[in-house]
Design a protein around this motif. Structure first.
Motif, PDB file in Angstrom:
ATOM      1  N   GLU A  89     -19.331 -12.371 -34.812  1.00 33.21           N
ATOM      2  CA  GLU A  89     -17.877 -12.412 -34.860  1.00 33.21           C
ATOM      3  C   GLU A  89     -17.433 -13.030 -36.183  1.00 33.21           C
ATOM      4  O   GLU A  89     -17.768 -14.168 -36.498  1.00 33.21           O
ATOM      5  N   LEU A  90     -16.665 -12.272 -36.945  1.00 32.66           N
ATOM      6  CA  LEU A  90     -16.223 -12.704 -38.267  1.00 32.66           C
ATOM      7  C   LEU A  90     -14.826 -13.301 -38.159  1.00 32.66           C
ATOM      8  O   LEU A  90     -13.901 -12.645 -37.684  1.00 32.66           O
ATOM      9  N   ILE A  91     -14.670 -14.540 -38.608  1.00 32.14           N
ATOM     10  CA  ILE A  91     -13.376 -15.217 -38.581  1.00 32.14           C
ATOM     11  C   ILE A  91     -13.017 -15.566 -40.014  1.00 32.14           C
ATOM     12  O   ILE A  91     -13.703 -16.379 -40.659  1.00 32.14           O
ATOM     13  N   LEU A  92     -11.964 -14.951 -40.527  1.00 34.63           N
ATOM     14  CA  LEU A  92     -11.533 -15.213 -41.902  1.00 34.63           C
ATOM     15  C   LEU A  92     -10.330 -16.144 -41.887  1.00 34.63           C
ATOM     16  O   LEU A  92      -9.286 -15.827 -41.312  1.00 34.63           O
ATOM     17  N   HIS A  93     -10.486 -17.306 -42.519  1.00 32.35           N
ATOM     18  CA  HIS A  93      -9.394 -18.258 -42.686  1.00 32.35           C
ATOM     19  C   HIS A  93      -8.735 -17.942 -44.024  1.00 32.35           C
ATOM     20  O   HIS A  93      -9.376 -18.087 -45.081  1.00 32.35           O
ATOM     21  N   VAL A 141     -12.168 -18.972 -46.449  1.00 33.47           N
ATOM     22  CA  VAL A 141     -13.532 -19.220 -45.999  1.00 33.47           C
ATOM     23  C   VAL A 141     -13.811 -18.263 -44.846  1.00 33.47           C
ATOM     24  O   VAL A 141     -12.902 -17.839 -44.132  1.00 33.47           O
ATOM     25  N   LEU A 142     -15.083 -17.928 -44.704  1.00 25.87           N
ATOM     26  CA  LEU A 142     -15.530 -17.061 -43.613  1.00 25.87           C
ATOM     27  C   LEU A 142     -16.304 -17.919 -42.623  1.00 25.87           C
ATOM     28  O   LEU A 142     -17.273 -18.590 -42.990  1.00 25.87           O
ATOM     29  N   GLN A 143     -15.875 -17.884 -41.385  1.00 25.29           N
ATOM     30  CA  GLN A 143     -16.568 -18.593 -40.308  1.00 25.29           C
ATOM     31  C   GLN A 143     -17.295 -17.597 -39.429  1.00 25.29           C
ATOM     32  O   GLN A 143     -16.731 -16.598 -38.986  1.00 25.29           O
ATOM     33  N   ILE A 144     -18.561 -17.870 -39.192  1.00 25.84           N
ATOM     34  CA  ILE A 144     -19.349 -17.098 -38.230  1.00 25.84           C
ATOM     35  C   ILE A 144     -20.007 -18.115 -37.312  1.00 25.84           C
ATOM     36  O   ILE A 144     -20.944 -18.818 -37.705  1.00 25.84           O
ATOM     37  N   GLY A 145     -19.480 -18.263 -36.106  1.00 32.02           N
ATOM     38  CA  GLY A 145     -19.973 -19.286 -35.196  1.00 32.02           C
ATOM     39  C   GLY A 145     -19.731 -20.668 -35.752  1.00 32.02           C
ATOM     40  O   GLY A 145     -18.595 -21.068 -36.027  1.00 32.02           O
ATOM     41  N   ALA A 146     -20.807 -21.413 -35.962  1.00 29.79           N
ATOM     42  CA  ALA A 146     -20.713 -22.764 -36.513  1.00 29.79           C
ATOM     43  C   ALA A 146     -21.129 -22.804 -37.981  1.00 29.79           C
ATOM     44  O   ALA A 146     -21.446 -23.870 -38.513  1.00 29.79           O
ATOM     45  N   ASP A 147     -21.124 -21.668 -38.647  1.00 32.67           N
ATOM     46  CA  ASP A 147     -21.429 -21.594 -40.074  1.00 32.67           C
ATOM     47  C   ASP A 147     -20.152 -21.278 -40.840  1.00 32.67           C
ATOM     48  O   ASP A 147     -19.431 -20.321 -40.501  1.00 32.67           O
ATOM     49  N   ILE A 148     -19.890 -22.084 -41.878  1.00 24.44           N
ATOM     50  CA  ILE A 148     -18.676 -21.962 -42.669  1.00 24.44           C
ATOM     51  C   ILE A 148     -19.098 -21.607 -44.092  1.00 24.44           C
ATOM     52  O   ILE A 148     -19.772 -22.398 -44.766  1.00 24.44           O
ATOM     53  N   TYR A 149     -18.702 -20.429 -44.555  1.00 24.27           N
ATOM     54  CA  TYR A 149     -19.101 -19.951 -45.874  1.00 24.27           C
ATOM     55  C   TYR A 149     -17.921 -20.052 -46.832  1.00 24.27           C
ATOM     56  O   TYR A 149     -16.873 -19.439 -46.623  1.00 24.27           O
ATOM     57  N   CYS A 150     -18.111 -20.852 -47.893  1.00 19.26           N
ATOM     58  CA  CYS A 150     -17.064 -21.109 -48.877  1.00 19.26           C
ATOM     59  C   CYS A 150     -17.312 -20.282 -50.143  1.00 19.26           C
ATOM     60  O   CYS A 150     -18.462 -20.081 -50.533  1.00 19.26           O
ATOM     61  N   ASP A 151     -16.213 -19.857 -50.773  1.00 17.83           N
ATOM     62  CA  ASP A 151     -16.223 -19.112 -52.035  1.00 17.83           C
ATOM     63  C   ASP A 151     -16.533 -17.632 -51.776  1.00 17.83           C
ATOM     64  O   ASP A 151     -17.502 -17.289 -51.091  1.00 17.83           O
ATOM     65  N   THR A 152     -15.713 -16.775 -52.366  1.00 12.25           N
ATOM     66  CA  THR A 152     -15.857 -15.340 -52.092  1.00 12.25           C
ATOM     67  C   THR A 152     -17.171 -14.768 -52.614  1.00 12.25           C
ATOM     68  O   THR A 152     -17.664 -13.778 -52.073  1.00 12.25           O
ATOM     69  N   VAL A 183     -22.917 -12.728 -47.700  1.00  9.70           N
ATOM     70  CA  VAL A 183     -23.038 -12.751 -46.241  1.00  9.70           C
ATOM     71  C   VAL A 183     -22.654 -11.402 -45.652  1.00  9.70           C
ATOM     72  O   VAL A 183     -23.360 -10.862 -44.767  1.00  9.70           O
ATOM     73  N   LEU A 184     -21.556 -10.827 -46.109  1.00  9.83           N
ATOM     74  CA  LEU A 184     -21.125  -9.529 -45.587  1.00  9.83           C
ATOM     75  C   LEU A 184     -22.129  -8.439 -45.936  1.00  9.83           C
ATOM     76  O   LEU A 184     -22.345  -7.510 -45.147  1.00  9.83           O
ATOM     77  N   GLU A 185     -22.762  -8.562 -47.103  1.00  9.35           N
ATOM     78  CA  GLU A 185     -23.796  -7.592 -47.482  1.00  9.35           C
ATOM     79  C   GLU A 185     -25.004  -7.699 -46.549  1.00  9.35           C
ATOM     80  O   GLU A 185     -25.598  -6.682 -46.176  1.00  9.35           O
ATOM     81  N   HIS A 186     -25.359  -8.919 -46.165  1.00 11.53           N
ATOM     82  CA  HIS A 186     -26.477  -9.114 -45.234  1.00 11.53           C
ATOM     83  C   HIS A 186     -26.149  -8.519 -43.868  1.00 11.53           C
ATOM     84  O   HIS A 186     -26.993  -7.865 -43.243  1.00 11.53           O
ATOM     85  N   VAL A 196     -14.800 -21.781 -31.085  1.00 10.80           N
ATOM     86  CA  VAL A 196     -15.968 -20.959 -31.404  1.00 10.80           C
ATOM     87  C   VAL A 196     -17.044 -21.815 -32.065  1.00 10.80           C
ATOM     88  O   VAL A 196     -18.236 -21.731 -31.716  1.00 10.80           O
ATOM     89  N   ALA A 197     -16.635 -22.651 -33.025  1.00  9.98           N
ATOM     90  CA  ALA A 197     -17.602 -23.510 -33.709  1.00  9.98           C
ATOM     91  C   ALA A 197     -18.270 -24.474 -32.732  1.00  9.98           C
ATOM     92  O   ALA A 197     -19.493 -24.659 -32.759  1.00  9.98           O
ATOM     93  N   ARG A 198     -17.477 -25.073 -31.864  1.00  8.05           N
ATOM     94  CA  ARG A 198     -18.005 -26.069 -30.920  1.00  8.05           C
ATOM     95  C   ARG A 198     -18.974 -25.434 -29.923  1.00  8.05           C
ATOM     96  O   ARG A 198     -19.923 -26.076 -29.478  1.00  8.05           O
ATOM     97  N   ALA A 199     -18.767 -24.168 -29.600  1.00  5.19           N
ATOM     98  CA  ALA A 199     -19.607 -23.481 -28.618  1.00  5.19           C
ATOM     99  C   ALA A 199     -20.835 -22.818 -29.243  1.00  5.19           C
ATOM    100  O   ALA A 199     -21.619 -22.182 -28.533  1.00  5.19           O
ATOM    101  N   SER A 200     -21.009 -22.970 -30.563  1.00  2.57           N
ATOM    102  CA  SER A 200     -22.072 -22.256 -31.279  1.00  2.57           C
ATOM    103  C   SER A 200     -23.063 -23.230 -31.899  1.00  2.57           C
ATOM    104  O   SER A 200     -22.756 -24.400 -32.133  1.00  2.57           O
TER     105      SER A 200
END
Length: 312
Positions: A3-7, A55-66, A72-75, A233-237
């Motif tokens: 699940e991709l969450i874009l802030h 930032v892109l959040q996937i579960g409890a992982d927060i990815y900073c900088d485009t 990440v999106l390529e992976h 989502v972060a707390r549950a992951s």
């Protein structure tokens, strides 16, 4: 598919870069709108201090900088690729130039003259003042271009992009790469947010045609979400990185497990602090824990960021 969450927020150029890549890869994503200026209490709590958007959040992982978000999106969705062979190195180099030199020339041009009035046309006078003060604080480590110098540079950069489009639909060939998405977003801001300053684009018709092709990609499938849901989502992951490299590369003499900060080299001087749990050839990862979101891993690219040990 994770699940991709874009802030993000609607008028953010770098967010537009990621939104368009979501469209290119035909992804479904959740949209969390955050404030464009400080204070951003929930956002900064989640990242640990980092306040740039997106930032892109996937579960409890927060990815900073485009730049890192693109990896990440390529992976997650390798095709269509942002880094096709044989020019993947070139596409990254052009993207880095676009996210720095091109971006700052474009934005200094965009927000000069009538451009700032375009951006704040429907906002009260205090909004423009607050935005200016916010961005001044973020750029305390930078030398900003004066409007005339910025316009001159922007014109030169647009001619260079036009030259790249002489015999092809996209900058490096017959299909978009990360270079196209990085070059697109500051020009998108010129066109969509500061129309009073957009005549500069008409000097390069090939670039205008390319902008139309890029805009046609769209943003994928967006679903509305909010910060409270994102925290849940972060707390549950459990953190589980999608970055493929893991070998420790020690260029600083800072061992894993150290209390550190990661700070942008230039724009956005606010540090993120946490426990260093990864320092690879491409990225840093910090572990952070909070009552509202549990344990998260916050990831940064190496390029463009400074790692420091916190001395007790």
């Amino acid at each position: 598919m994770a699940e991709l969450i874009l802030h993000h927020y609607a008028t953010s150029p770098f967010s537009e870069k990621v939104r368009l890549i979501m469209g290119y890869k035909k992804l479904t994503w959740k949209s969390v709108i955050v404030p464009s200026i400080m204070p951003k209490p929930d956002y900064v709590a989640l990242t640990g201090g980092y306040r740039r958007v997106p930032v892109l959040q996937i579960g409890a992982d927060i990815y900073c900088d485009t730049a890192l978000i693109c990896d990440v999106l390529e992976h997650l969705t390798p095709l269509p690729s942002l880094y096709p062979e044989p020019g993947k190195g070139l596409s990254r180099v052009v993207a880095q130039w676009a996210d720095s030199s091109l971006f700052w020339a474009a934005m200094a041009h965009n927000l000069s003259g009538k451009g700032a009035a375009d951006v704040f046309a429907k906002a009260p006078p205090e909004a423009a003042k607050a935005f200016g003060e916010d961005r001044k604080a973020m750029s305390s480590n930078m030398v900003r271009l004066r409007p005339g110098d910025a316009t001159s540079a922007y014109k030169s950069y647009l001619r260079r992009l036009s030259d790249m489009l002489d015999d092809t639909d996209y900058l490096l060939g017959g299909y978009p790469t990360v270079a196209d998405f990085a070059c697109y977003h500051p020009l998108w801001f010129t066109r969509k947010r500061t129309p009073s300053m957009a005549d500069i684009l008409q000097l390069t018709p090939a670039v205008v045609d390319w902008l139309d092709r890029m805009a046609g990609i769209g943003h994928g499938t967006m679903e509305t979400f909010d910060e409270a849901q994102a925290f849940e989502v972060a707390r549950a992951s459990l953190p589980h990185t999608l970055l493929s490299d893991s070998t420790f590369q020690d260029d600083h003499g800072i061992p894993l497990g150290s209390h550190v900060t990661v700070t942008a080299e230039t724009f956005g001087p606010e540090p993120t602090d946490g426990e260093l749990i990864a320092a690879t050839r491409t990225h840093y990862t910090l572990r952070r824990t909070g009552e509202r979101f549990g344990t998260v891993h916050v990831h940064f690219p190496r390029v463009g960021y400074v790692l420091r040990k916190v001395e007790s």
